[in-house]
Design an enzyme around this catalytic site. Structure first.
Site, short mmCIF file in Angstrom:
data_model
loop_
_atom_site.label_atom_id
_atom_site.label_comp_id
_atom_site.label_asym_id
_atom_site.label_seq_id
_atom_site.Cartn_x
_atom_site.Cartn_y
_atom_site.Cartn_z
N ASP A 88 2.67 48.33 27.41
CA ASP A 88 3.02 48.23 25.99
C ASP A 88 2.67 49.53 25.28
OD1 ASP A 88 3.88 47.07 23.72
OD2 ASP A 88 2.51 45.37 23.79
N SER A 104 8.03 45.01 20.75
CA SER A 104 7.85 44.12 21.91
C SER A 104 8.91 43.01 21.97
CB SER A 104 6.49 43.46 21.86
OG SER A 104 5.50 44.42 21.99
N ARG A 130 1.10 49.02 9.96
CA ARG A 130 1.11 48.98 11.43
C ARG A 130 2.43 49.54 11.96
NH1 ARG A 130 -2.15 46.00 14.96
NH2 ARG A 130 -1.18 45.15 16.82
N ASP A 139 7.28 35.90 16.50
CA ASP A 139 5.92 35.63 17.02
C ASP A 139 4.85 35.47 15.95
OD1 ASP A 139 6.17 38.35 16.50
OD2 ASP A 139 5.06 39.02 18.27
#
Ligand SMILES: O=C(O)[C@@H](CO)OP(=O)(O)O
Length: 409
Positions: free
Chosen positions: A28, A81, A170, A288
């Site tokens: 990742d 992701s 982020r 998510d």
């Protein structure tokens, strides 16, 4: 072969030997970019990857993990992701949430579907609450989509609107929250000039408020619930701009971790708790980090934390976040239909699979990998192992995370 011409049967691979295990290891955040002093992977000591690359250069391949190669609207969109694991797991490119929402907003179809018609029922007597990530990062949400939705909903009858913001830092620069709040405040004041009672009602940093994932830490969602739904938070401000500026002035403040706050009126009363008869839309398109809040908003039977008060609302997600759980049951835009993923092919060909990751990445190698589907295709052939993540820490201080434990599994 089925009559449609489709078959689950996989031919033998031309090169890979039969009967041997194959490992897919997702690093990742690893990637190739300009080899300069700003590229941390280039400047780091990376002996293992170097030996893999140099040991068999004819087998070294690069895959594109951003932009249109993974179903994002443009090649300027960074990867993430969700889209990366979707594309790898399915082996095909599907138009992703960001793109589907763009299309639905551009065509106006977002306002014609069941989801919007459902929440619209509350516009006459209730408040429309929009909850989600406020930035232009394009990973979980996008500011321009929020702006269009505010405009579209107000033109279609929403008279009272409250926005519950989660600051980012982020997917975008830390500190950029102030600018995004200024932009949103400006939009809301323009709506107020048109007679719409529109305000920011609460907020907090995404990693500390609301956007936990894979049920790692329900306290994160509870902090959001208290501020957004109950109108309670340790910090109270007269405006969101004052809130983010004040909270960012604290030592070590970071947009991702701003504490929860509510906006109050002159009498100290929260301006936008969620009440019976209101409508709520969670504006993130990515699943998510919205699933946990969706459960708290939608499930009658919910025991993860004490919700204290459960308003009777009309709730819709920007997308449906979990196709298997059908959660939420109402949504504004249909999610990508990702079917025939590699995991399903493998079990249908009698091949056993094993997936392992730590909690905060677990759904990446199961849920995203399997096309946003939770659960097994065939429990007799699949094994999923979740290593509990540390909670209550920030991963930038422990970047190894649980890589070693996962490797040992
Ligand atoms: O942490 C996340 O939610 C995203 C960044 O917003 O990272 P990743 O796509 O790697 O999960």
């Amino acid at each position: 072969m089925a009559s449609s011409g489709f078959s689950w049967t996989l031919p033998d691979h031309p090169k890979l030997p039969k009967g041997k295990p194959v490992a897919v290891v997702v690093l990742d955040g690893w990637g190739e970019a300009n080899a300069d002093q700003y590229n941390c992977i280039h400047v780091a000591q990376t002996p293992v990857m170097d030996s893999l690359k140099n040991g068999a250069p004819e087998r070294w391949r690069l895959v594109k993990a951003h932009g249109t190669a993974v179903g994002l609207p443009s090649d300027d969109d960074m990867g993430n992701s969700e889209v990366g694991h979707n594309a790898l797991g399915a082996g095909r490119i599907f138009a992703q949430g960001a793109k589907l929402v763009d299309q639905a907003l551009a065509s106006g179809k977002i306002y014609e579907g069941d989801g919007f018609n459902y929440i619209k029922e509350s516009f006459e007597n209730g408040t429309l609450h929009l909850i989600g990530l406020l930035s232009d990062g394009g990973v979980h949400s996008r500011l321009d989509q929020l702006q269009l939705l505010l405009k579209g909903a107000s033109e279609r009858g929403a008279k009272r609107i409250r926005v519950h913001i989660l600051t980012d830092g982020r997917d975008v620069l830390d500190g950029s929250s102030v600018g995004f709040v200024e932009t949103l405040e400006n939009d809301l004041s323009q709506l107020r000039e048109k007679g719409i009672d529109a305000q920011i009602a609460s907020g907090g940093g995404r990693m500390y408020v609301t956007m936990d994932r894979y049920e790692n830490d329900w306290d994160v969602v509870k902090r959001g619930w208290d501020a957004q739904v109950l109108g309670e938070a340790p910090h109270k401000f007269k405006s969101a701009l004052e809130a983010v500026k004040t909270l960012r002035a604290e030592p070590n403040a970071n947009d991702q971790y701003l504490p929860p706050f509510v906006i109050v009126d002159d009498s100290g009363k929260a301006v936008g708790p969620v009440l019976d008869g209101d409508a709520v839309v969670t504006i993130n398109f990515r699943a998510d980090r919205m699933v946990m809040l969706a459960k708290a908003l939608e499930y009658a039977d919910f025991d993860k934390f004490d919700r204290v008060r459960v308003p009777k609302i009309r709730y819709a997600g920007m997308l449906q976040y979990d196709g298997e759980l059908k959660l939420p049951s109402r949504y504004l835009v249909s999610p990508p239909e990702i079917e025939r993923t590699s995991g399903e092919y493998l079990v249908k060909n009698g091949i056993c699979t094993f997936a392992c990751s730590e909690t905060v990445k677990f759904g990446h190698v199961t849920f995203f990998w399997n096309g946003n589907r939770s659960g097994y295709f065939d429990e007799t052939k699949e094994e999923y192992v979740e290593i509990p993540s540390d909670s209550g820490i920030t991963f930038n201080v422990a970047p190894k995370m649980k890589a070693l434990v996962c490797t040992l599994e």
